[in-house]
Motif scaffolding. Structure first.
Motif: not given
Lengths: 349, 349
Positions: A163-172, A184-195
């Protein structure tokens, strides 16, 4: 957590963590979303770079492997140009801080410096093992000669695996949540039917709102293991892990190794440096990890998850010392807090 | 090798390796292409299963992780139903040989048995590390009580990482090439402009026509390391690797660990079994690997790459012994031929 909650907009969630007073609007609405998009774009580029697979084999595609680094660097550089608030950037591939030329201007007063490693794990990408990208954001126009503990405010790890995931750490400072580490994890691909072209999947899902590291662990990741041949303390440490029946996990990529720890909620990672580690006692004794592009970002991630990240040479916090030069290197010992204290004792005994 | 050659049709290449007399037409034109397509489909399903990322963390999505196994199993079962020549199948998830009900009939006289592990590496998939699928094809209506060295003719490993790759090992008697091990990689996704859905990428590229393992190595992968606490021979072996400055790589997934070896062209993998390894000396002493779904397929891959795969208990070839039962387990020692001989000596000393 319900499925609905899990797929709530990741950016909406980040908004609740960061200051609500408008001082971080560019960070929330431009910088972080753009960096996350660059992770999605690099992931897609890697999937399409099938030739890298042959690197290291008899039919040498060595240049192709290098090309993947360059592709990732170019994607991220193009992203940075879209973010007027990133005023300075440097990367492990081009380790010099430079002012960023932007495609757009901004009325925001926010100014950030980005340090990034576009593709960490070049030694394992040919085998199609998980690799990563590392980003860290610093307040102001430079990451050098700054207090890392307060001026480095965000780390993002892109994880390119099945999968494609991301770890985000914040100390603001001034945030409703003083520090946090999430996945976070990247969800399903979304296609553009007009493209006719496939659009990049852009939907990030919040899959773990709080990653924490237990004080103690049953997993260990020993980097630079060859060094144990010269360092009795490291050999003692390894033997101790084995006899105490710890489970070994060691991909040999900093991002996957630290992410394994975070997702398991426990672990200890050791990349020691031989006393007087200037390389005079051979290649294995040289510190391998870059402070600006690897150690500081990973230390922020680990600290935001409640763990500790220290210099194995003296046990001081990685983030206790300013980065003076983009090329600085060092060792790393990180993981659960109690575990790290114990390992320091063993390594320095 | 030129880019053009590298992207030559993978199936065209397989055709040149296998017998040209028509006796393997279904294997070439139906069975192998369909299994490769199932790898592409599982890869896509994994990319879209973002929730698995949370398995093993505090917000338990344990069921989701199980769901990924089930999704992979279902995809592969649906594929098998498209292949009239696969008359029998069993999987690690459902380890009983059963006759396959087909959607289509065939005039081919070819009969194959498929044994597969739909998703190997469940302990590391939550961390988004590379995982794999394992397929092996046996001549005839059963894999049980057969000579593995001659009746198991094809192994395919699906590798789900930043890219999607596959290792294909073939040892089919009567072939122009007696045995071979090669690597394929899935190329760019192709979209259908007349459809709103993204089409699955289906183009496999031949990225390494011949993978070979050098007799000796500088990489090692020690599985079940905790066992070294009880086994002085294993501890001696580990110490020997370290003092001889071998490089450690150990993902803890059988597919990525063996694929790393193949792509680097060298390596040694050790998953030992404690003498009298019946589990009476604790969990760590139990053999972990399934002979039908893991050991035999991997042994064929390693042998086709010129390496050796032996039982660490006595040093005999994995493929020298028939599989009597789908549930059989054992240890594994594989890699470069000289390396394996040496390690056997150490383990049995």
């Amino acid at each position: 957590m319900s499925n609905q909650e899990a797929t709530a907009s990741a950016i909406d969630h980040l908004r609740t963590i960061l200051p609500q007073d408008g001082t971080r609007d560019a960070l929330i609405h431009s910088v972080i979303p753009n960096l996350l998009q660059s992770i999605a774009d690099v992931a897609q580029a890697l999937r399409n770079s099938h030739q890298v697979s042959a690197a290291g084999t008899a039919n040498t595609f060595g240049d192709d492997q290098l090309n993947v680094d360059v592709i990732a660097e170019n994607i991220i550089r193009a992203t940075i140009a879209q973010c007027p608030s990133i005023v300075t950037a440097s990367s492990e591939e081009d380790p010099i801080e430079q002012a960023v030329e932007h495609h757009a201007t901004s009325s925001s007063s926010e100014q950030y410096t980005l340090a990034f490693d576009p593709l960490d794990g070049s030694s394992i990408i040919s085998a199609n093992w998980t690799v990563g990208a590392i980003f860290s954001l610093w307040d102001g126009p430079s990451a050098l000669n700054q207090d890392p503990a307060t001026r480095q405010i965000v780390s993002i790890l892109g994880v390119f695996g099945p999968r494609t995931t991301a770890i985000v750490a914040l100390r603001v400072s001034g945030s409703p949540v003083p520090k946090t580490c999430l996945e976070l994890a990247l969800g399903p691909a979304v296609s553009n039917p007009t493209s006719a072209t496939v659009t990049t999947p852009t939907k990030w899902h919040l899959t773990a709102p709080t990653l924490t590291l237990a004080p103690r662990s049953k997993y260990f990741s020993p980097a630079n293991l060859r060094m144990a041949a010269d360092d009795p303390a490291y050999m003692t440490l390894l033997t101790s892990f084995i006899t105490r029946r710890y489970t070994l996990r060691y991909a040999g990529g900093l991002v996957p190794d630290i992410v394994h720890m975070l997702v398991q909620g426990q672990g200890v990672y050791v990349s020691p440096v031989l006393a007087g580690g200037d390389g005079s006692r051979g290649q294995a004794s040289k510190p391998k990890l870059r402070r600006l592009y690897e150690l500081c970002p990973l230390a922020l991630v680990v600290e935001c998850a409640g763990g500790a990240a220290v210099d194995p040479v003296d046990g001081t916090a990685v983030l206790a010392r300013e980065v003076k030069d983009c090329g600085e290197r060092g060792g790393l010992l990180c993981g659960g807090r109690e575990e790290v204290v114990e390992v320091v004792k063993t390594l320095l005994s």
